[in-house]
Motif scaffolding. Structure first.
Motif, short mmCIF file in Angstrom:
data_model
loop_
_atom_site.label_atom_id
_atom_site.label_comp_id
_atom_site.label_asym_id
_atom_site.label_seq_id
_atom_site.Cartn_x
_atom_site.Cartn_y
_atom_site.Cartn_z
N GLY A 139 0.81 -1.21 0.00
CA GLY A 139 0.00 0.00 0.00
C GLY A 139 0.85 1.26 0.00
O GLY A 139 0.58 2.21 -0.76
N TRP A 140 1.90 1.28 0.82
CA TRP A 140 2.76 2.45 0.87
C TRP A 140 3.54 2.63 -0.42
O TRP A 140 3.82 3.76 -0.84
CB TRP A 140 3.72 2.35 2.06
N ILE A 141 3.89 1.52 -1.06
CA ILE A 141 4.58 1.61 -2.36
C ILE A 141 3.66 2.26 -3.39
O ILE A 141 4.08 3.13 -4.16
CB ILE A 141 5.04 0.22 -2.84
N PHE A 142 2.38 1.85 -3.41
CA PHE A 142 1.42 2.45 -4.33
C PHE A 142 1.30 3.95 -4.07
O PHE A 142 1.28 4.76 -5.00
CB PHE A 142 0.05 1.80 -4.19
N ILE A 143 1.22 4.34 -2.81
CA ILE A 143 1.09 5.76 -2.45
C ILE A 143 2.33 6.54 -2.90
O ILE A 143 2.23 7.71 -3.31
CB ILE A 143 0.87 5.92 -0.93
N SER A 144 3.50 5.90 -2.85
CA SER A 144 4.73 6.58 -3.27
C SER A 144 4.72 6.89 -4.77
O SER A 144 5.52 7.70 -5.24
CB SER A 144 5.96 5.73 -2.93
N TYR A 145 3.80 6.25 -5.50
CA TYR A 145 3.68 6.50 -6.94
C TYR A 145 2.60 7.53 -7.26
O TYR A 145 2.17 7.64 -8.41
CB TYR A 145 3.36 5.19 -7.67
N THR A 146 2.18 8.29 -6.26
CA THR A 146 1.21 9.36 -6.48
C THR A 146 1.75 10.33 -7.53
O THR A 146 2.89 10.80 -7.43
CB THR A 146 0.93 10.13 -5.17
N GLY A 147 0.92 10.62 -8.52
CA GLY A 147 1.34 11.48 -9.62
C GLY A 147 1.85 10.70 -10.81
O GLY A 147 1.94 11.23 -11.92
N LYS A 148 2.19 9.43 -10.58
CA LYS A 148 2.67 8.58 -11.67
C LYS A 148 1.68 7.46 -11.97
O LYS A 148 1.60 6.97 -13.10
CB LYS A 148 4.02 7.96 -11.30
N LEU A 149 0.94 7.05 -10.94
CA LEU A 149 -0.02 5.95 -11.05
C LEU A 149 -1.42 6.52 -10.90
O LEU A 149 -1.62 7.55 -10.23
CB LEU A 149 0.25 4.91 -9.96
N SER A 150 -2.41 5.88 -11.51
CA SER A 150 -3.79 6.35 -11.45
C SER A 150 -4.24 6.64 -10.02
O SER A 150 -4.10 5.80 -9.14
CB SER A 150 -4.72 5.29 -12.07
N GLU A 151 -4.76 7.85 -9.81
CA GLU A 151 -5.23 8.24 -8.48
C GLU A 151 -6.40 7.34 -8.04
O GLU A 151 -6.54 7.03 -6.86
CB GLU A 151 -5.67 9.70 -8.48
N THR A 152 -7.24 6.96 -9.00
CA THR A 152 -8.37 6.07 -8.69
C THR A 152 -7.86 4.75 -8.16
O THR A 152 -8.38 4.21 -7.16
CB THR A 152 -9.23 5.83 -9.94
N PHE A 153 -6.84 4.21 -8.82
CA PHE A 153 -6.29 2.92 -8.37
C PHE A 153 -5.64 3.06 -7.00
O PHE A 153 -5.83 2.20 -6.13
CB PHE A 153 -5.26 2.41 -9.38
N ILE A 154 -4.88 4.13 -6.80
CA ILE A 154 -4.23 4.34 -5.50
C ILE A 154 -5.28 4.42 -4.39
O ILE A 154 -5.15 3.81 -3.33
CB ILE A 154 -3.37 5.61 -5.52
N HIS A 155 -6.35 5.18 -4.64
CA HIS A 155 -7.41 5.34 -3.64
C HIS A 155 -8.08 4.02 -3.32
O HIS A 155 -8.36 3.70 -2.16
CB HIS A 155 -8.44 6.35 -4.15
N ASN A 156 -8.34 3.20 -4.36
CA ASN A 156 -9.07 1.94 -4.16
C ASN A 156 -8.19 0.79 -3.71
O ASN A 156 -8.70 -0.17 -3.11
CB ASN A 156 -9.78 1.54 -5.46
N ALA A 157 -6.90 0.86 -3.98
CA ALA A 157 -6.02 -0.27 -3.68
C ALA A 157 -5.08 -0.02 -2.50
O ALA A 157 -4.95 -0.87 -1.61
CB ALA A 157 -5.21 -0.64 -4.91
N ALA A 158 -4.42 1.13 -2.50
CA ALA A 158 -3.37 1.37 -1.51
C ALA A 158 -3.89 1.38 -0.09
O ALA A 158 -3.37 0.67 0.78
CB ALA A 158 -2.66 2.68 -1.82
N TYR A 159 -4.93 2.16 0.16
CA TYR A 159 -5.42 2.30 1.54
C TYR A 159 -6.06 1.01 2.03
O TYR A 159 -5.95 0.65 3.21
CB TYR A 159 -6.38 3.48 1.62
N GLY A 160 -6.73 0.30 1.13
CA GLY A 160 -7.31 -0.99 1.49
C GLY A 160 -6.25 -2.00 1.85
O GLY A 160 -6.42 -2.80 2.79
N ASP A 161 -5.13 -1.96 1.12
CA ASP A 161 -4.02 -2.87 1.43
C ASP A 161 -3.43 -2.57 2.80
O ASP A 161 -3.10 -3.49 3.57
CB ASP A 161 -2.93 -2.75 0.36
#
Length: 201
Positions: free
Chosen positions: A87-109
């Motif tokens: 989850g933290w790795i996904f968040i570190s890609y903020t601005g590079k990875l889809s915000e929708t995906f980060i919101h739905n995947a990172a925090y849930g993980d």
């Protein structure tokens, strides 16, 4: 008895070899950026096929089922703590990875991984295992569903997911997480005669 032990050791070696090749294969696919050369929807299909393949083998191969069921629930649950870091790795890609995906995947993980760790804090009871697995599985469905949808629809912001290091999460970690949720819930559902307060190994 000795024959059974030899067969068990042989099975464990085969599984270990498969895991090594699976992990190495996932790394190489990302290193050589293979999924940029083929239709991106195939990436989602491959993940689904790996997960379904694991479940199929579990249901049809008694030896693999026995091996999977021999893994303590506490060990399976501890494995899911890795999702905090995913989850933290996904968040570190903020601005590079889809915000929708980060919101739905990172925090849930992060929540799922924290729940896995909390089982050891609040007690390894059947109820706590249920709570973790149900919430963890819901997060898994939402995260994978979002990723597959965005990938199939050609969202360019999902490009990092098929590259290193992120590719290791969906191609290696995701199928294992989904499969272990499946076997954990299957085992919990068979424990109908157990009390919720009873400790489960």
């Amino acid at each position: 008895m000795q024959t059974e032990n030899i067969q068990q050791i042989g099975l464990e070696k085969r599984i270990a070899i498969i895991m090594i090749f699976w992990g190495a294969g996932s790394f190489l696919l990302g290193f050589f950026n293979i999924f940029s050369l083929i239709p991106r929807p195939l990436f989602g299909v491959l993940i689904a096929l790996i997960l379904l393949g694991l479940i199929f083998i579990y249901q049809t191969k008694p030896s693999f089922k026995a091996f999977s069921d021999s893994i303590p629930l506490k060990g399976i649950t501890l494995f899911h703590v890795w999702r905090i870091f995913a989850g933290w790795i996904f968040i570190s890609y903020t601005g590079k990875l889809s915000e929708t995906f980060i919101h739905n995947a990172a925090y849930g993980d992060i929540i799922s991984g924290s729940l896995a760790a909390s089982v050891f804090v609040f007690g390894r009871t059947k109820l706590n295992y249920y709570i973790f697995n149900i919430i963890g599985l819901l997060d898994f469905i939402i995260a994978v569903g979002t990723g597959v949808f965005l990938t199939i629809t050609g969202n360019n912001e999902m490009a990092p997911i098929i590259q290193l290091p992120l590719i290791l999460i969906p191609l290696f970690g995701v199928p294992l997480s989904g499969f272990t949720h499946f076997i954990s819930l299957s085992r919990l559902l068979k424990m109908k005669d157990k009390k919720l307060s009873e400790m489960i190994e």
